[in-house]
Each structure stands twice: as C-alpha cells, then as structure tokens.
Write a protein that holds these residues in place. Structure first.
Motif, PDB file in Angstrom:
ATOM      1  N   PHE A 128       1.095  -1.469  -0.280  1.00  0.00           N
ATOM      2  CA  PHE A 128       0.077   0.411   0.080  1.00  0.00           C
ATOM      3  C   PHE A 128       0.903   2.076   0.196  1.00  0.00           C
ATOM      4  O   PHE A 128       2.105   0.844   0.189  1.00  0.00           O
ATOM      5  N   CYS A 129      -0.085   2.067  -0.504  1.00  0.00           N
ATOM      6  CA  CYS A 129       1.040   3.541  -0.965  1.00  0.00           C
ATOM      7  C   CYS A 129       0.301   4.970  -0.382  1.00  0.00           C
ATOM      8  O   CYS A 129      -0.674   4.414  -0.390  1.00  0.00           O
ATOM      9  N   ARG A 130       0.801   5.367  -0.408  1.00  0.00           N
ATOM     10  CA  ARG A 130       0.153   6.939  -0.173  1.00  0.00           C
ATOM     11  C   ARG A 130       0.053   7.352  -1.859  1.00  0.00           C
ATOM     12  O   ARG A 130       0.067   6.994  -3.025  1.00  0.00           O
TER      13      ARG A 130
ATOM     14  N   SER B  38       0.643  10.429  -3.384  1.00  0.00           N
ATOM     15  CA  SER B  38       1.230  10.841  -4.410  1.00  0.00           C
ATOM     16  C   SER B  38       2.352  10.092  -4.646  1.00  0.00           C
ATOM     17  O   SER B  38       3.640   9.921  -5.569  1.00  0.00           O
ATOM     18  N   CYS B  39       2.905   8.635  -4.554  1.00  0.00           N
ATOM     19  CA  CYS B  39       3.981   7.609  -4.722  1.00  0.00           C
ATOM     20  C   CYS B  39       4.330   7.379  -6.079  1.00  0.00           C
ATOM     21  O   CYS B  39       3.285   7.393  -7.120  1.00  0.00           O
ATOM     22  N   ARG B  40       5.005   7.613  -6.110  1.00  0.00           N
ATOM     23  CA  ARG B  40       5.824   7.794  -7.918  1.00  0.00           C
ATOM     24  C   ARG B  40       5.767   6.174  -8.439  1.00  0.00           C
ATOM     25  O   ARG B  40       6.172   6.123  -9.624  1.00  0.00           O
ATOM     26  N   SER B  41       5.138   5.179  -7.175  1.00  0.00           N
ATOM     27  CA  SER B  41       5.791   3.735  -8.344  1.00  0.00           C
ATOM     28  C   SER B  41       4.535   4.174  -9.037  1.00  0.00           C
ATOM     29  O   SER B  41       4.061   4.288  -9.872  1.00  0.00           O
ATOM     30  N   ARG B  42       4.852   2.473 -10.587  1.00  0.00           N
ATOM     31  CA  ARG B  42       3.987   2.375 -11.374  1.00  0.00           C
ATOM     32  C   ARG B  42       2.909   2.267 -11.092  1.00  0.00           C
ATOM     33  O   ARG B  42       1.909   1.165 -10.165  1.00  0.00           O
TER      34      ARG B  42
ATOM     35  N   PRO C  45       3.496  -2.168   3.488  1.00  0.00           N
ATOM     36  CA  PRO C  45       3.684  -0.231   3.215  1.00  0.00           C
ATOM     37  C   PRO C  45       5.248  -0.500   2.659  1.00  0.00           C
ATOM     38  O   PRO C  45       5.844  -1.191   2.245  1.00  0.00           O
ATOM     39  N   CYS C  46       5.068   0.215   0.898  1.00  0.00           N
ATOM     40  CA  CYS C  46       5.424   0.522   0.004  1.00  0.00           C
ATOM     41  C   CYS C  46       6.974   1.282   0.532  1.00  0.00           C
ATOM     42  O   CYS C  46       6.957   2.340   1.746  1.00  0.00           O
ATOM     43  N   LYS C  47       7.625   0.342  -0.325  1.00  0.00           N
ATOM     44  CA  LYS C  47       9.735   1.572   0.541  1.00  0.00           C
ATOM     45  C   LYS C  47       9.833   2.556   0.669  1.00  0.00           C
ATOM     46  O   LYS C  47      10.149   3.249   0.800  1.00  0.00           O
ATOM     47  N   ARG C  48       9.407   3.304  -1.090  1.00  0.00           N
ATOM     48  CA  ARG C  48       8.876   3.950  -1.239  1.00  0.00           C
ATOM     49  C   ARG C  48       8.275   5.259  -1.003  1.00  0.00           C
ATOM     50  O   ARG C  48       9.067   6.518  -0.950  1.00  0.00           O
ATOM     51  N   CYS C  49       7.612   5.346  -0.448  1.00  0.00           N
ATOM     52  CA  CYS C  49       6.911   6.192  -0.110  1.00  0.00           C
ATOM     53  C   CYS C  49       6.248   5.935   1.492  1.00  0.00           C
ATOM     54  O   CYS C  49       5.327   7.060   2.036  1.00  0.00           O
ATOM     55  N   GLN C  50       6.516   5.406   2.204  1.00  0.00           N
ATOM     56  CA  GLN C  50       6.445   4.845   3.106  1.00  0.00           C
ATOM     57  C   GLN C  50       5.228   5.067   4.063  1.00  0.00           C
ATOM     58  O   GLN C  50       4.858   6.581   5.138  1.00  0.00           O
TER      59      GLN C  50
HETATM   60 ZN    ZN Z   1       4.482   3.365  -2.963  1.00  0.00          ZN
END
Ligand code: ZN
Length: 182
Positions: free
Chosen positions: A30-32, A34-38, A61-66
């Motif tokens: 899961f992400c926020r 705004s997350c830039r993932s695909r 939780p997504c590692k990118r957008c935490q």
């Molecule tokens: Zn994310």
C-alpha cells in the motif's frame, strides 16, 4: 473508489496524502496517493482512509513512499488505541484479560503491563468505566430496569453491577436512577 481518488493516484497528487491510502491487491503493497511507483491497474486498487486498515489486511507498506511512517509512530500507543476501541465496541460481552489479549495477539501479562503504563489504569478498570458510562446513559433514557441495564452493559449479576456502579460513581444505581428520573 471514487473518481477523484483514482485521478489523485494516477497524477501522484500530494494534496491527498494523509487523506487516504491505496493498496494494490496483486502486489499486497500500500501507498500514499503521491507515490511515484508504477500506476497499478484500477481494478486491483483498494482505497481506505487509514493505513492501519491495510496493515490489518496484511498489506506491506511501500518502501518508496512509506505510508506507515507518520501514522504508526509508536507501537505501544497503537496497541492501546486498538485495545480501547475493542473494549468500547465489546463491553456488552464477557471481557477478560485473556480474551482481550487474545484478540490483540499478545500475552495477558504484556497487555496488562502496557495498558497500565500508558493509560494509567488497568484494562479491567477501563472496562468498568465504559460499562458504567453506558449504564448511566441507559438510565437517562428511563425505559430499562436496573437488572436489564446490568445485563445490557456486560454484567453477569445485578449485585456485581451495583458494586461497580457504587465504586465508580459514589452512589447506588437506584439512587442515581431516582435522581435522573425526577
Ligand atoms: Zn508507494
């Protein structure tokens, strides 16, 4: 999911961060917004206002957008919030330290210790307070007998109800009732 939520996800709109989160069923992440993932396929996306919802559903939780970074600052506080919610929802049932701890997947010892440390009272005391507050609300309605109120608020015996009521409010249920019905 509403259209504006989907649009926020597609456009990685930071304005919606904190308002909702989205989980992707195929990856279990899961992400926020705004997350830039695909961008995922819309049919695989689930939206919820709370990050805890996704954690309980088994999403990571997504590692990118935490998305868990702000909402879960302290696992103990999180535990106490869940415990209080559980008690507030289930005070009409038989609640023991063991059943509460089981529902929270922790040991009764740890539950009791942590609750007391953070809430400043034992779980049993909190259960009693919630039950008596509910009993007072029912008495204000004026339609139930004391025995009915006792069982509606999770007490097995009216005598036990009366004892706890008196301990917390300083008066017996019948005195309280007479006052509110005047
Ligand atoms: Zn994310």
């Amino acid at each position: 999911m509403r259209n504006y939520e989907w649009e926020a996800i597609v456009s990685c709109n930071t304005a919606f961060d904190g308002q909702f989160f989205y989980g992707v069923k195929t990856t279990n992440i899961f992400c926020r917004p705004s997350c830039r993932s695909r961008t995922p396929l819309r049919q695989n996306v689930q939206v919820n206002g709370s990050a805890e919802f996704f954690i309980h559903q088994g999403y990571r939780p997504c590692k990118r957008c935490q998305p868990d970074a702000e909402v879960l600052p302290d696992p103990k506080q999180h535990l106490i919030r869940n415990a209080k919610r559980l008690i507030e929802e289930r005070y009409q049932e038989e609640l023991t330290l063991q059943t509460l701890a089981d529902s929270l997947y922790i040991s009764p010892y740890y539950f009791h210790k942590t609750f007391k440390e953070l809430a400043g009272k034992s779980p049993a005391q909190y259960v009693a307070e919630i039950r008596i507050a509910a009993a007072q609300a029912l008495m204000n309605e004026g339609t139930y007998s004391i025995a009915e109120i006792s069982s509606l608020t999770g007490f097995k015996k009216p005598s036990h109800f009366s004892r706890v009521f008196k301990r917390l409010t300083g008066e017996s249920p019948s005195n309280f009732r007479q006052k509110v019905l005047k």
